[in-house]
Scaffold this motif. Structure first.
Motif, mmCIF file in Angstrom:
data_model
loop_
_atom_site.group_PDB
_atom_site.id
_atom_site.type_symbol
_atom_site.label_atom_id
_atom_site.label_comp_id
_atom_site.label_asym_id
_atom_site.label_seq_id
_atom_site.Cartn_x
_atom_site.Cartn_y
_atom_site.Cartn_z
ATOM 1 N N VAL A 1 0.837 -1.202 0.000
ATOM 2 C CA VAL A 1 0.000 0.000 0.000
ATOM 3 C C VAL A 1 0.876 1.257 0.000
ATOM 4 N N LEU A 2 1.924 1.246 0.819
ATOM 5 C CA LEU A 2 2.817 2.393 0.909
ATOM 6 C C LEU A 2 3.557 2.641 -0.406
ATOM 7 N N SER A 3 3.975 1.554 -1.059
ATOM 8 C CA SER A 3 4.731 1.693 -2.307
ATOM 9 C C SER A 3 3.906 2.329 -3.409
ATOM 10 N N ASN A 4 2.584 2.190 -3.330
ATOM 11 C CA ASN A 4 1.723 2.791 -4.342
ATOM 12 C C ASN A 4 1.729 4.313 -4.286
ATOM 13 N N PHE A 5 2.128 4.866 -3.147
ATOM 14 C CA PHE A 5 2.224 6.322 -3.033
ATOM 15 C C PHE A 5 3.542 6.856 -3.587
ATOM 16 N N PHE A 6 4.566 6.008 -3.603
ATOM 17 C CA PHE A 6 5.898 6.442 -4.030
ATOM 18 C C PHE A 6 6.184 6.129 -5.504
ATOM 19 N N PHE A 7 5.619 5.001 -5.998
ATOM 20 C CA PHE A 7 5.862 4.613 -7.390
ATOM 21 C C PHE A 7 4.639 4.971 -8.228
ATOM 22 N N THR A 8 4.681 6.148 -8.780
ATOM 23 C CA THR A 8 3.507 6.670 -9.501
ATOM 24 C C THR A 8 3.308 6.007 -10.856
ATOM 25 N N GLU A 9 4.362 5.357 -11.404
ATOM 26 C CA GLU A 9 4.252 4.797 -12.748
ATOM 27 C C GLU A 9 3.602 3.408 -12.765
ATOM 28 N N ILE A 10 3.407 2.775 -11.620
ATOM 29 C CA ILE A 10 2.836 1.427 -11.599
ATOM 30 C C ILE A 10 1.315 1.478 -11.745
ATOM 31 N N ASP A 11 0.737 0.341 -12.098
ATOM 32 C CA ASP A 11 -0.715 0.228 -12.273
ATOM 33 C C ASP A 11 -1.347 0.056 -10.887
ATOM 34 N N HIS A 12 -1.781 1.149 -10.288
ATOM 35 C CA HIS A 12 -2.244 1.136 -8.901
ATOM 36 C C HIS A 12 -3.433 0.192 -8.679
ATOM 37 N N LYS A 13 -4.418 0.239 -9.558
ATOM 38 C CA LYS A 13 -5.597 -0.619 -9.397
ATOM 39 C C LYS A 13 -5.204 -2.093 -9.406
ATOM 40 N N LEU A 14 -4.361 -2.450 -10.342
ATOM 41 C CA LEU A 14 -3.956 -3.851 -10.489
ATOM 42 C C LEU A 14 -3.232 -4.343 -9.238
ATOM 43 N N TYR A 15 -2.309 -3.533 -8.710
ATOM 44 C CA TYR A 15 -1.524 -3.939 -7.542
ATOM 45 C C TYR A 15 -2.374 -3.970 -6.264
ATOM 46 N N LEU A 16 -3.177 -2.953 -6.053
ATOM 47 C CA LEU A 16 -3.960 -2.877 -4.813
ATOM 48 C C LEU A 16 -5.036 -3.963 -4.755
ATOM 49 N N LEU A 17 -5.697 -4.199 -5.868
ATOM 50 C CA LEU A 17 -6.735 -5.239 -5.872
ATOM 51 C C LEU A 17 -6.125 -6.641 -5.783
ATOM 52 N N ALA A 18 -4.881 -6.771 -6.193
ATOM 53 C CA ALA A 18 -4.201 -8.068 -6.112
ATOM 54 C C ALA A 18 -3.820 -8.435 -4.677
ATOM 55 N N LEU A 19 -4.028 -7.518 -3.730
ATOM 56 C CA LEU A 19 -3.744 -7.819 -2.315
ATOM 57 C C LEU A 19 -4.574 -8.987 -1.801
ATOM 58 N N THR A 20 -5.689 -9.270 -2.463
ATOM 59 C CA THR A 20 -6.498 -10.434 -2.055
ATOM 60 C C THR A 20 -5.712 -11.733 -2.211
ATOM 61 N N LEU A 21 -4.706 -11.735 -3.090
ATOM 62 C CA LEU A 21 -3.850 -12.918 -3.228
ATOM 63 C C LEU A 21 -3.095 -13.195 -1.937
ATOM 64 N N LEU A 22 -2.745 -12.138 -1.219
ATOM 65 C CA LEU A 22 -2.009 -12.299 0.037
ATOM 66 C C LEU A 22 -2.913 -12.796 1.160
ATOM 67 N N SER A 23 -4.152 -12.312 1.197
ATOM 68 C CA SER A 23 -5.091 -12.813 2.215
ATOM 69 C C SER A 23 -5.374 -14.294 1.979
ATOM 70 N N ALA A 24 -5.457 -14.669 0.701
ATOM 71 C CA ALA A 24 -5.656 -16.089 0.378
ATOM 72 C C ALA A 24 -4.478 -16.918 0.859
ATOM 73 N N GLN A 25 -3.281 -16.366 0.724
ATOM 74 C CA GLN A 25 -2.078 -17.078 1.156
ATOM 75 C C GLN A 25 -2.081 -17.292 2.674
ATOM 76 N N PHE A 26 -2.548 -16.297 3.411
ATOM 77 C CA PHE A 26 -2.586 -16.428 4.865
ATOM 78 C C PHE A 26 -3.591 -17.494 5.302
ATOM 79 N N PHE A 27 -4.774 -17.510 4.695
ATOM 80 C CA PHE A 27 -5.822 -18.449 5.102
ATOM 81 C C PHE A 27 -5.662 -19.844 4.503
ATOM 82 N N ASN A 28 -4.716 -19.994 3.602
ATOM 83 C CA ASN A 28 -4.524 -21.283 2.934
ATOM 84 C C ASN A 28 -4.071 -22.367 3.928
ATOM 85 N N VAL A 29 -4.871 -23.401 4.069
ATOM 86 C CA VAL A 29 -4.544 -24.488 5.012
ATOM 87 C C VAL A 29 -4.353 -25.822 4.284
ATOM 88 N N THR A 30 -4.180 -25.783 2.966
ATOM 89 C CA THR A 30 -4.016 -27.042 2.231
ATOM 90 C C THR A 30 -2.771 -27.801 2.687
#
Length: 411
Positions: A101-130
């Protein structure tokens, strides 16, 4: 045991087949609607979040499986391990989310929507119990988790991806589908083992962190030399060629998926077997890995021969045909990987994570250096040459060190 392991392979393998089919179903939809450049952007961000997710996994996908498979009948031992593991995971999860989230304020050239919405991948990783169910060898449950999450993912992509600018939703949908399903089974595990972040033991946290940090470095190093080619290609050649590479990488994913099935099914069985009888464990490794390599070679031959018969220059654009022909020559890479699996498993059981992390860290460093310069001079083909070379080097070093370790113990 032979009958059981075949059933486990078929059960777990069917789930991984769904994992493999899902991106194959999604790719045509996304590419046709959003374009191959957008597919390249998605591939790059997915690679970055795959690397970040390894910190949340920590060492649970390997050492966690080992601990549970050995102590599967010891409630207190597993409870302590899970409490400690999820505490470490949560710390990494919070730090990484904050950093993204912090990096999105400093790196203006990145695709903010794509990176921020992809954070759900990290929540999935935390809850993954396979990995927990893998340790218990409950592959049927893993299949249900995979099946439901991927059905949701594919269905929602086809419903929501309707305009060119919708590409930023793809990873959000993938992460959300996984998070919802994983969370349901996470709660079941949490209640079953009466877990609590308020019941932590400092000495266990220190011990587990120390034991699993080397596995994290190993996993991260493996991911670096697997994921870095697309990052390098995107940087040097642009999103279009990153998209082309991502399509070609799906060919290799067939065999990577197979090797994942083999590793995940055979490792807990090897741990249990070796823990009971060392010689029986070594015999198990030799038999099961000989069969694995034979099947893999057969699969590679079928794909190469069948592909050359079915796919011709008359069917495809000559440029794409030449790229696919080049990719087909590199499906030998999974065979090289398969050669090191028994030695890798043996070293993990012997707690030789440090030497593995050194070997794999060396490999990832060389991958970034060679990958960059070979791609710079030989374009997309250069990155694949680097993958082939690094995979061969890593396999050779792992085998040599394992044989040395085994010979020393035997004597």
């Amino acid at each position: 045991m032979k009958k059981n392991i075949i059933i486990d392979y078929l059960t777990y393998g069917s789930g991984q087949l769904i994992n493999l089919i899902a991106p194959i179903l999604v790719a045509p939809k996304v590419i046709s609607v959003c374009g191959i450049e957008s597919w390249g952007k998605i591939g790059v961000v997915l690679s970055i979040f795959t690397l970040l997710g390894l910190f949340i996994d920590f060492g649970s996908n390997i050492l966690g499986v080992k601990e549970i498979s050995i102590h599967k009948n010891n409630f207190n031992k597993i409870q302590d391990y899970l409490n400690t593991s999820f505490a470490i995971k949560f710390c990494f999860f919070a730090i990484i989310v904050f950093a993204v989230v912090l990096s999105n304020f400093f790196f203006t050239e990145i695709d903010h929507k794509l990176y921020l919405l992809a954070l759900t991948l990290l929540s999935a990783q935390f809850f993954n119990v396979t990995w927990i169910y893998q340790g218990f060898e409950k592959f049927g449950i893993i299949n249900r988790i995979i099946f439901v999450s991927k059905i949701i993912y594919v269905a929602v992509v086809y419903l929501l991806i309707t305009h060119k600018e919708d590409y930023y939703l793809v990873l959000f949908i993938l992460g959300s589908a996984n998070t919802i399903v994983y969370f349901f089974f996470f709660i079941r595990i949490w209640k079953l083992y009466q877990l609590s972040f308020f019941n932590l033991k400092t000495d266990l946290i220190k011990e587990q962190f120390k034991n699993e940090f080397s596995i994290l470095i190993s996993n991260f190093s493996i991911a670096i030399y697997v994921q870095s080619p697309i990052l390098i290609i995107q940087h040097l050649l642009g999103d279009y060629y990153a998209g082309i590479y991502k399509i070609g990488d799906m060919i290799l994913s067939i065999f990577r998926s197979y090797l994942s099935v083999f590793f995940n099914v055979s490792f807990p069985k090897f741990c249990e077997c070796y823990n009971t009888n060392k010689m029986e464990g070594i015999r198990f490794l030799k038999k099961i890995n000989s069969l694995n390599i034979a099947l893999l070679i057969t699969g590679v031959l079928v794909v190469v021969i069948g592909g050359n018969l079915i796919i011709t220059k008359d069917i495809l654009n000559p440029k794409i045909y030449n790229l696919l022909s080049f990719y087909s020559g590199f499906i030998i890479v999974p065979i090289i990987t398969a050669l090191n699996i028994p030695f890798y498993q043996y070293l993990i059981y012997k707690n030789e994570q440090k030497i593995l992390s050194i070997i794999l860290s060396l490999g990832s460093l060389l991958m970034m250096i060679l990958g960059y310069f070979l791609t710079l001079f030989f374009k997309i083909q250069g990155s694949l040459i680097a993958v082939f070379f690094i995979e061969s080097l890593i396999t050779t070093l792992i085998i040599l060190f394992s044989l040395k370790k085994y010979k020393r113990i035997s004597n």
